[in-house]
Design a protein around this motif. Structure first.
Motif, PDB file in Angstrom:
ATOM      1  N   THR A   1      30.463  17.099 -24.701  1.00 43.10           N
ATOM      2  CA  THR A   1      29.259  17.854 -24.355  1.00 43.10           C
ATOM      3  C   THR A   1      29.585  19.347 -24.358  1.00 43.10           C
ATOM      4  N   PRO A   2      28.559  20.204 -24.285  1.00 44.99           N
ATOM      5  CA  PRO A   2      28.809  21.650 -24.214  1.00 44.99           C
ATOM      6  C   PRO A   2      29.145  22.107 -22.796  1.00 44.99           C
ATOM      7  N   THR A   3      30.032  21.359 -22.145  1.00 47.96           N
ATOM      8  CA  THR A   3      30.472  21.660 -20.782  1.00 47.96           C
ATOM      9  C   THR A   3      31.980  21.418 -20.718  1.00 47.96           C
ATOM     10  N   THR A   4      32.563  21.644 -19.555  1.00 51.41           N
ATOM     11  CA  THR A   4      33.986  21.344 -19.370  1.00 51.41           C
ATOM     12  C   THR A   4      34.205  19.847 -19.482  1.00 51.41           C
ATOM     13  N   SER A   5      35.192  19.434 -20.260  1.00 56.07           N
ATOM     14  CA  SER A   5      35.428  18.019 -20.532  1.00 56.07           C
ATOM     15  C   SER A   5      35.965  17.288 -19.309  1.00 56.07           C
ATOM     16  N   ALA A   6      35.549  16.033 -19.202  1.00 55.16           N
ATOM     17  CA  ALA A   6      36.117  15.160 -18.175  1.00 55.16           C
ATOM     18  C   ALA A   6      37.509  14.722 -18.602  1.00 55.16           C
TER      19      ALA A   6
ATOM     20  N   ASP B   1      17.960  18.658 -35.641  1.00 56.48           N
ATOM     21  CA  ASP B   1      18.154  17.306 -35.112  1.00 56.48           C
ATOM     22  C   ASP B   1      19.598  17.133 -34.667  1.00 56.48           C
ATOM     23  N   THR B   2      19.772  16.619 -33.449  1.00 47.80           N
ATOM     24  CA  THR B   2      21.112  16.499 -32.868  1.00 47.80           C
ATOM     25  C   THR B   2      21.257  15.147 -32.185  1.00 47.80           C
ATOM     26  N   LEU B   3      22.385  14.490 -32.423  1.00 47.50           N
ATOM     27  CA  LEU B   3      22.697  13.223 -31.772  1.00 47.50           C
ATOM     28  C   LEU B   3      23.983  13.366 -30.975  1.00 47.50           C
ATOM     29  N   PHE B   4      23.919  13.042 -29.684  1.00 50.73           N
ATOM     30  CA  PHE B   4      25.114  12.935 -28.853  1.00 50.73           C
ATOM     31  C   PHE B   4      25.415  11.444 -28.718  1.00 50.73           C
TER      32      PHE B   4
ATOM     33  N   TYR C   1      32.915  11.090 -20.690  1.00 47.58           N
ATOM     34  CA  TYR C   1      32.741  12.401 -21.317  1.00 47.58           C
ATOM     35  C   TYR C   1      31.276  12.842 -21.432  1.00 47.58           C
ATOM     36  N   ILE C   2      30.341  11.896 -21.616  1.00 41.19           N
ATOM     37  CA  ILE C   2      28.920  12.265 -21.651  1.00 41.19           C
ATOM     38  C   ILE C   2      28.246  11.603 -20.447  1.00 41.19           C
ATOM     39  N   SER C   3      28.017  12.393 -19.417  1.00 43.78           N
ATOM     40  CA  SER C   3      27.394  11.876 -18.196  1.00 43.78           C
ATOM     41  C   SER C   3      26.050  12.559 -17.962  1.00 43.78           C
ATOM     42  N   GLU C   4      25.258  12.017 -17.052  1.00 47.60           N
ATOM     43  CA  GLU C   4      23.930  12.558 -16.777  1.00 47.60           C
ATOM     44  C   GLU C   4      23.994  13.998 -16.272  1.00 47.60           C
ATOM     45  N   SER C   5      25.094  14.374 -15.643  1.00 43.88           N
ATOM     46  CA  SER C   5      25.217  15.742 -15.133  1.00 43.88           C
ATOM     47  C   SER C   5      25.225  16.783 -16.249  1.00 43.88           C
ATOM     48  N   SER C   6      25.569  16.349 -17.467  1.00 43.04           N
ATOM     49  CA  SER C   6      25.617  17.279 -18.592  1.00 43.04           C
ATOM     50  C   SER C   6      24.299  17.343 -19.355  1.00 43.04           C
TER      51      SER C   6
ATOM     52  N   PHE D   1      20.438  22.352 -27.022  1.00 43.83           N
ATOM     53  CA  PHE D   1      20.041  21.518 -28.158  1.00 43.83           C
ATOM     54  C   PHE D   1      18.746  20.784 -27.795  1.00 43.83           C
ATOM     55  N   PRO D   2      17.603  21.468 -27.862  1.00 44.29           N
ATOM     56  CA  PRO D   2      16.322  20.928 -27.381  1.00 44.29           C
ATOM     57  C   PRO D   2      15.909  19.612 -28.034  1.00 44.29           C
ATOM     58  N   LYS D   3      16.346  19.358 -29.280  1.00 38.54           N
ATOM     59  CA  LYS D   3      15.943  18.135 -29.976  1.00 38.54           C
ATOM     60  C   LYS D   3      17.006  17.036 -29.865  1.00 38.54           C
ATOM     61  N   ALA D   4      17.915  17.173 -28.910  1.00 40.91           N
ATOM     62  CA  ALA D   4      19.033  16.235 -28.812  1.00 40.91           C
ATOM     63  C   ALA D   4      18.588  14.850 -28.351  1.00 40.91           C
ATOM     64  N   LEU D   5      19.178  13.845 -28.984  1.00 41.96           N
ATOM     65  CA  LEU D   5      19.092  12.464 -28.539  1.00 41.96           C
ATOM     66  C   LEU D   5      20.461  12.084 -27.986  1.00 41.96           C
ATOM     67  N   VAL D   6      20.479  11.376 -26.864  1.00 45.58           N
ATOM     68  CA  VAL D   6      21.741  10.957 -26.260  1.00 45.58           C
ATOM     69  C   VAL D   6      21.773   9.441 -26.202  1.00 45.58           C
ATOM     70  N   THR D   7      22.808   8.845 -26.758  1.00 42.59           N
ATOM     71  CA  THR D   7      22.938   7.393 -26.724  1.00 42.59           C
ATOM     72  C   THR D   7      24.405   7.015 -26.558  1.00 42.59           C
ATOM     73  N   HIS D   8      24.643   5.823 -26.043  1.00 41.75           N
ATOM     74  CA  HIS D   8      26.004   5.331 -25.839  1.00 41.75           C
ATOM     75  C   HIS D   8      26.186   3.992 -26.542  1.00 41.75           C
ATOM     76  N   ILE D   9      27.358   3.786 -27.096  1.00 47.15           N
ATOM     77  CA  ILE D   9      27.705   2.511 -27.714  1.00 47.15           C
ATOM     78  C   ILE D   9      28.392   1.640 -26.677  1.00 47.15           C
ATOM     79  N   GLU D  10      27.868   0.449 -26.500  1.00 46.46           N
ATOM     80  CA  GLU D  10      28.355  -0.445 -25.455  1.00 46.46           C
ATOM     81  C   GLU D  10      29.810  -0.841 -25.665  1.00 46.46           C
ATOM     82  N   ASP D  11      30.504  -0.976 -24.535  1.00 49.34           N
ATOM     83  CA  ASP D  11      31.882  -1.473 -24.508  1.00 49.34           C
ATOM     84  C   ASP D  11      32.826  -0.617 -25.344  1.00 49.34           C
ATOM     85  N   SER D  12      32.571   0.696 -25.348  1.00 52.05           N
ATOM     86  CA  SER D  12      33.428   1.606 -26.105  1.00 52.05           C
ATOM     87  C   SER D  12      33.921   2.721 -25.197  1.00 52.05           C
ATOM     88  N   GLY D  13      35.139   3.203 -25.477  1.00 56.28           N
ATOM     89  CA  GLY D  13      35.694   4.322 -24.741  1.00 56.28           C
ATOM     90  C   GLY D  13      35.536   5.615 -25.519  1.00 56.28           C
TER      91      GLY D  13
END
Length: 304
Positions: free
Chosen positions: A153-158, A247-250, A258-263, A271-283
């Motif tokens: 994310t555009p923040t300090t990394s976990a 168009d932006t995909l996180f 690394y990508i949490s709700e706080s970010s 990135f106003p048009k960003a979509l955020v999604t997570h792939i299950e069971d992945s690190g």
């Protein structure tokens, strides 16, 4: 005589790195000049036509373009586009330098795109590479058709406490000229185990172990420069009055922090048009842990 010859070879290799020329480039985020270095890249697939921008892939910290070889070969057939996989400065086959801030690394990528004849590209960046891609999109939006940011994310990394342990382990590895590559990898793994308990991470780090034509082993990453710039690498530049409206995909891993709700607020601000999604069971290494699901997510996003 053999020892002095190898010492001379190492000296000459370091001297060559120090003597490489740099190219001044204007950084748009803070209106200062930065110096770019020559980046190595691999290309896959066809030449781009007028209707299809190529994909530009940027690896993460301690990675290389080689880590993306299989994905690149498959992806170029899926999306029918040219793919350019790049080694970031101080990694892989690219030049070394003491500087590793994101404006400079983004300028490297912009210069490489220009050299490769890419007027506009779809950027895919993992971890540190994702931050480089975001920086370039915020600095020079005209170069970026779409943006795919993988598990950062555009923040300090976990998890930043992991990196000093990795560097400590790599610095503790001793190389012996009489060993084979297999023996060297085995002994390096034993040393890395003391500070890096995760087998997958150790195997990833060991991809940086190389042997030159003279039988001398070394790490191909610039460990000293990475260590010196760790604070900048796991942070992100300040952008107060700019955003990227493409168009932006996180794309994160569900088991990665690394990508949490706080970010999310900062993601949406920049990135106003960003979509955020997570792939299950992945690190954190989404593309290698779940390549099929990663390919599907990226392909769908590019085609939409």
């Amino acid at each position: 005589m053999e020892v002095s010859y190898r010492q001379a070879a190492v000296f000459l290799r370091h001297a060559a790195l120090l003597s490489r020329t740099v190219r001044p480039t204007r950084c748009l985020c803070n209106n200062r000049s930065v110096s770019t270095v020559k980046l190595a890249c691999d290309t896959y697939g066809k030449r781009p036509d007028g209707n299809s921008s190529p994909l530009v892939i940027l690896h993460g910290l301690f990675g290389s373009k080689q880590n993306w070889h299989s994905i690149s070969r498959l992806l170029t057939r899926k999306v029918d586009r040219k793919i350019i996989a790049i080694d970031i400065r101080n990694h892989g086959e690219s030049e070394h330098t003491d500087v590793m801030d994101y404006p400079s690394m983004a300028a490297d990528v912009a210069a490489t795109m220009k050299e490769e004849g890419v007027e506009r590209g779809i950027l895919i960046g993992h971890s540190m590479g994702g931050k480089i891609a975001m920086t370039l999109a915020l600095q020079q939006a005209e170069l970026v058709e779409k943006l795919i940011v993988v598990d950062t994310t555009p923040t300090t990394s976990a998890g930043k406490q992991v990196f000093p342990k990795i560097i400590e382990g790599m610095k503790n590895v001793k190389f012996h000229t009489e060993w084979t590559l297999s023996k060297t990898r085995s002994e390096a793994d034993k040393t890395l185990l003391k500070t890096i308990p995760d087998l997958g991470v150790r195997q990833f780090i060991l991809t940086n172990l190389v042997e030159d034509d003279n039988g001398w082993f070394s790490w191909r990453v610039n460990i000293d420069a990475i260590e010196k710039n760790l604070e900048q690498i796991w942070s992100f530049p300040q952008f107060k009055h700019v955003s990227y409206h493409g168009d932006t995909l996180f794309l994160g891993g569900s088991k990665s922090p690394y990508i949490s709700e706080s970010s999310y607020p900062e993601i949406k601000r920049l990135f106003p048009k960003a979509l955020v999604t997570h792939i299950e069971d992945s690190g954190h290494w989404v593309h290698s842990e779940k390549p099929k699901e990663f390919m599907e997510a990226v392909t769908d996003f590019i085609r939409k």
